[in-house]
Design a protein around this motif. Structure first.
Motif, PDB file in Angstrom:
ATOM      1  N   TRP A  38       3.198 -10.124  -0.692  1.00 40.79           N
ATOM      2  CA  TRP A  38       4.389  -9.527  -1.314  1.00 40.79           C
ATOM      3  C   TRP A  38       3.995  -8.334  -2.195  1.00 40.79           C
ATOM      4  CZ3 TRP A  38       9.486 -10.308  -0.540  1.00 40.79           C
ATOM      5  CH2 TRP A  38      10.372  -9.737  -1.447  1.00 40.79           C
ATOM      6  N   GLN A  39       2.919  -8.499  -2.964  1.00 38.01           N
ATOM      7  CA  GLN A  39       2.469  -7.441  -3.859  1.00 38.01           C
ATOM      8  C   GLN A  39       1.989  -6.212  -3.081  1.00 38.01           C
ATOM      9  OE1 GLN A  39       2.868  -7.098  -6.896  1.00 38.01           O
ATOM     10  NE2 GLN A  39       1.291  -5.776  -7.789  1.00 38.01           N
ATOM     11  N   VAL A  40       1.249  -6.442  -2.021  1.00 34.50           N
ATOM     12  CA  VAL A  40       0.729  -5.328  -1.218  1.00 34.50           C
ATOM     13  C   VAL A  40       1.874  -4.572  -0.544  1.00 34.50           C
ATOM     14  CG1 VAL A  40      -0.587  -4.765   0.879  1.00 34.50           C
ATOM     15  CG2 VAL A  40      -1.583  -6.260  -0.864  1.00 34.50           C
ATOM     16  N   TYR A  41       2.849  -5.314  -0.011  1.00 36.67           N
ATOM     17  CA  TYR A  41       3.980  -4.630   0.631  1.00 36.67           C
ATOM     18  C   TYR A  41       4.813  -3.872  -0.408  1.00 36.67           C
ATOM     19  CZ  TYR A  41       7.814  -3.720   3.874  1.00 36.67           C
ATOM     20  OH  TYR A  41       8.748  -3.095   4.649  1.00 36.67           O
ATOM     21  N   ALA A  42       4.910  -4.442  -1.617  1.00 35.99           N
ATOM     22  CA  ALA A  42       5.629  -3.747  -2.689  1.00 35.99           C
ATOM     23  C   ALA A  42       4.923  -2.447  -3.078  1.00 35.99           C
ATOM     24  CB  ALA A  42       5.754  -4.659  -3.911  1.00 35.99           C
ATOM     25  N   LEU A  43       3.595  -2.439  -2.995  1.00 35.42           N
ATOM     26  CA  LEU A  43       2.825  -1.245  -3.339  1.00 35.42           C
ATOM     27  C   LEU A  43       2.887  -0.174  -2.251  1.00 35.42           C
ATOM     28  CD1 LEU A  43      -0.424  -2.875  -4.835  1.00 35.42           C
ATOM     29  CD2 LEU A  43       1.299  -1.590  -6.106  1.00 35.42           C
ATOM     30  N   THR A  44       2.965  -0.611  -0.966  1.00 36.17           N
ATOM     31  CA  THR A  44       2.812   0.344   0.142  1.00 36.17           C
ATOM     32  C   THR A  44       4.071   0.572   0.970  1.00 36.17           C
ATOM     33  OG1 THR A  44       2.122  -1.386   1.703  1.00 36.17           O
ATOM     34  CG2 THR A  44       0.399  -0.349   0.348  1.00 36.17           C
ATOM     35  N   LYS A  45       4.919  -0.461   1.080  1.00 33.25           N
ATOM     36  CA  LYS A  45       6.089  -0.421   1.970  1.00 33.25           C
ATOM     37  C   LYS A  45       5.672  -0.104   3.419  1.00 33.25           C
ATOM     38  CE  LYS A  45       9.141  -1.319  -1.160  1.00 33.25           C
ATOM     39  NZ  LYS A  45       9.859  -2.626  -1.149  1.00 33.25           N
ATOM     40  N   ASP A  46       4.502  -0.556   3.804  1.00 36.28           N
ATOM     41  CA  ASP A  46       3.961  -0.279   5.134  1.00 36.28           C
ATOM     42  C   ASP A  46       3.512  -1.605   5.768  1.00 36.28           C
ATOM     43  OD1 ASP A  46       2.687   0.571   7.391  1.00 36.28           O
ATOM     44  OD2 ASP A  46       1.290   1.930   6.394  1.00 36.28           O
ATOM     45  N   PRO A  47       4.110  -2.008   6.918  1.00 36.39           N
ATOM     46  CA  PRO A  47       3.709  -3.272   7.550  1.00 36.39           C
ATOM     47  C   PRO A  47       2.246  -3.300   7.972  1.00 36.39           C
ATOM     48  CG  PRO A  47       5.148  -1.992   9.004  1.00 36.39           C
ATOM     49  CD  PRO A  47       5.205  -1.353   7.662  1.00 36.39           C
ATOM     50  N   LEU A  48       1.676  -2.127   8.236  1.00 35.83           N
ATOM     51  CA  LEU A  48       0.266  -2.090   8.613  1.00 35.83           C
ATOM     52  C   LEU A  48      -0.628  -2.581   7.476  1.00 35.83           C
ATOM     53  CD1 LEU A  48      -1.824  -1.357  10.736  1.00 35.83           C
ATOM     54  CD2 LEU A  48      -1.860   0.979   9.832  1.00 35.83           C
ATOM     55  N   SER A  49      -0.185  -2.385   6.234  1.00 35.42           N
ATOM     56  CA  SER A  49      -0.983  -2.844   5.093  1.00 35.42           C
ATOM     57  C   SER A  49      -1.111  -4.362   5.081  1.00 35.42           C
ATOM     58  CB  SER A  49      -0.361  -2.364   3.774  1.00 35.42           C
ATOM     59  OG  SER A  49       0.915  -2.942   3.569  1.00 35.42           O
ATOM     60  N   LEU A  50      -0.091  -5.059   5.616  1.00 34.38           N
ATOM     61  CA  LEU A  50      -0.169  -6.519   5.722  1.00 34.38           C
ATOM     62  C   LEU A  50      -1.199  -6.917   6.766  1.00 34.38           C
ATOM     63  CD1 LEU A  50       3.648  -7.402   5.595  1.00 34.38           C
ATOM     64  CD2 LEU A  50       2.017  -7.237   3.712  1.00 34.38           C
ATOM     65  N   GLY A  51      -1.269  -6.119   7.838  1.00 36.00           N
ATOM     66  CA  GLY A  51      -2.286  -6.368   8.846  1.00 36.00           C
ATOM     67  C   GLY A  51      -3.684  -6.136   8.317  1.00 36.00           C
ATOM     68  N   ILE A  52      -3.833  -5.163   7.438  1.00 38.72           N
ATOM     69  CA  ILE A  52      -5.147  -4.856   6.866  1.00 38.72           C
ATOM     70  C   ILE A  52      -5.648  -6.022   6.016  1.00 38.72           C
ATOM     71  CG2 ILE A  52      -6.377  -3.331   5.266  1.00 38.72           C
ATOM     72  CD1 ILE A  52      -4.633  -1.045   6.275  1.00 38.72           C
ATOM     73  N   ILE A  53      -4.721  -6.749   5.376  1.00 34.53           N
ATOM     74  CA  ILE A  53      -5.122  -7.944   4.622  1.00 34.53           C
ATOM     75  C   ILE A  53      -5.853  -8.907   5.543  1.00 34.53           C
ATOM     76  CG2 ILE A  53      -4.301  -9.980   3.368  1.00 34.53           C
ATOM     77  CD1 ILE A  53      -2.006  -8.338   2.308  1.00 34.53           C
TER      78      ILE A  53
END
Length: 422
Positions: A38-53
């Motif tokens: 949730w925090q990462v998506y709030a920072l980036t608004k990019d679904p790819l950032s969730l994949g990077i996790i």
């Protein structure tokens, strides 16, 4: 034939202590994963950032898996478990610190994001050791004849912790915020560290202490490859998890497609775990060892169908229902797979076999998260989920046709043999 005792493993005090520790750790880990997503998506608004996790976790998990299995087979399990928990506490404290108001005010979003990825990376290293340590420790707490029952309760505890962990995370984000949610995670890990010392030290059953690392690793991989029941179960589960990683995109569904906010996000994330947990409770009373191969194929086929329904749904409650059913089928799959591993693995190779399992299945969760994030970026979120479910169905059908011996797999005789040994 004597009536089976569904609570047989729970009659061992140490097994109950182990379940308490496992519950607290899985609750904490699951909660931490959701809060960080949730925090990462709030920072980036990019679904790819969730994949990077997921990518940040799979790289060290894959790289360290076999080596970790070798270490586990050479070391005393209780103390090694405690060391893993201590390392987890450092990671959870680091994430808590990164989300404090002072850090958020003085650091750039990009710097915070990179630090989160770094801690997730170290968490991947830690996970490589956690899985084989836990798997090996269970086998030293209960007798062999109770492995299927212990596997059911162990998996049920894991799922219940996930249910409550992810659900609580979804709600706590809106109630108390990200930072205090991660503070709770840290407290649970410290509690686990204290409780683990209530377990006694366990004997090292490996007769090849000091065996060269490369030789040890080859032996573990060779055993899994030759044992077709284990190889088939791991391969099938790996592909289904890899292409069925819709959970990694739930933040996107909650925010942008279903528009249900953090509370709806908590319900969506909890739904699969609720289904799996209820299924596992049922399997404690109704063993599923007979015709295990065919049941596993049917379960994963049902999992693929539910993922496709979820991807196509624009209704919140239909989506919840599809995720619940995915959990039901995943619960059956998990119990069968854990039973196969416990029954077919010799005591002196449990660490290495569990590490191979982590490479096949555990790491595929993170790789699946990256695959979901990447395909969502390329073809759209809903389409990516439908694609993943379709690939799961193709895999099940192909496996069923290509491995007729796996379709006929039955674990009843293995259980009867262990009962005679004990």
């Amino acid at each position: 034939m004597a009536k089976k005792d569904p609570y047989a493993a729970l009659r061992f005090k140490e097994f109950n202590i182990f379940l308490v520790v496992r519950f607290a750790l899985v609750f904490a880990w699951s909660m931490q994963f959701i809060v960080i997503e949730w925090q990462v998506y709030a920072l980036t608004k990019d679904p790819l950032s969730l994949g990077i996790i997921g990518l940040m976790e799979i790289i060290p998990a894959l790289g360290m898996a076999l080596f970790a299995g070798h270490i586990v087979d050479q070391r005393e399990k209780r103390n090694l478990f405690a060391q893993c928990i201590a390392a987890f506490s450092l990671i959870s404290f680091g994430l808590f610190w990164l989300t404090t108001s002072k850090i958020e005010a003085s650091w750039s979003k990009q710097t915070i994001l990179y630090c989160i990825y770094a801690l997730v990376f170290f968490g991947g290293i830690l996970r490589a050791f956690f899985s084989p340590t836990v798997f090996s420790l269970v086998a030293l707490i209960v007798p062999k004849k109770l492995y299927p029952n212990a596997a059911t309760w162990n998996s049920s505890t894991w799922q219940m912790a996930r249910v409550l962990g992810v659900a609580f995370a979804g709600f706590s984000i809106s109630w108390i915020g990200v930072n205090l949610s991660l503070c709770i995670v840290f407290g649970l890990v410290v509690f686990s560290f204290i409780m683990v010392f209530k377990l006694k030290k366990k004997p090292i059953l490996n007769p090849k202490i000091g065996e060269p690392v490369i030789q040890s690793l080859k032996e573990g991989v060779r055993f899994v490859y030759k044992t077709k029941a284990i190889l088939g179960a791991l391969t099938l589960d790996m592909v289904s998890v890899l292409f069925g990683g819709a959970v990694a995109l739930l933040a996107v569904f909650a925010e942008d497609i279903l528009k249900v906010g953090p509370k709806g996000f908590g319900i969506l994330v909890a739904a699969p775990s609720v289904g799996a947990f209820l299924t596992m409770l049922v399997t404690a009373y109704i063993p599923i060892s007979k015709n295990a191969g065919m049941k596993l194929l049917i379960a994963i086929f049902g999992f693929g169908i539910s993922i496709i329904v979820f991807g196509m749904s624009t209704s919140f409650w239909l989506s919840v229902g599809a995720l619940f059913f995915s959990g039901v089928t995943d619960g059956v799959s998990m119990v069968i797979r854990q039973t196969i591993l416990q029954l077919k693995t010799p005591d002196n190779m449990r660490g290495r076999v569990s590490s191979v399992n982590s490479m096949f299945v555990g790491s595929s969760n993170e790789l699946g998260a990256f695959e979901s994030g990447l395909t969502a970026k390329l073809m759209g979120t809903a389409t990516a989920v439908v694609f993943g479910g379709t690939m799961t169905l193709i895999t099940v059908i192909t496996t069923g046709i290509a491995l007729p011996s796996f379709r006929k797999l039955d674990l009843t005789k293995d259980i009867e043999e262990h009962e005679k040994e004990d």
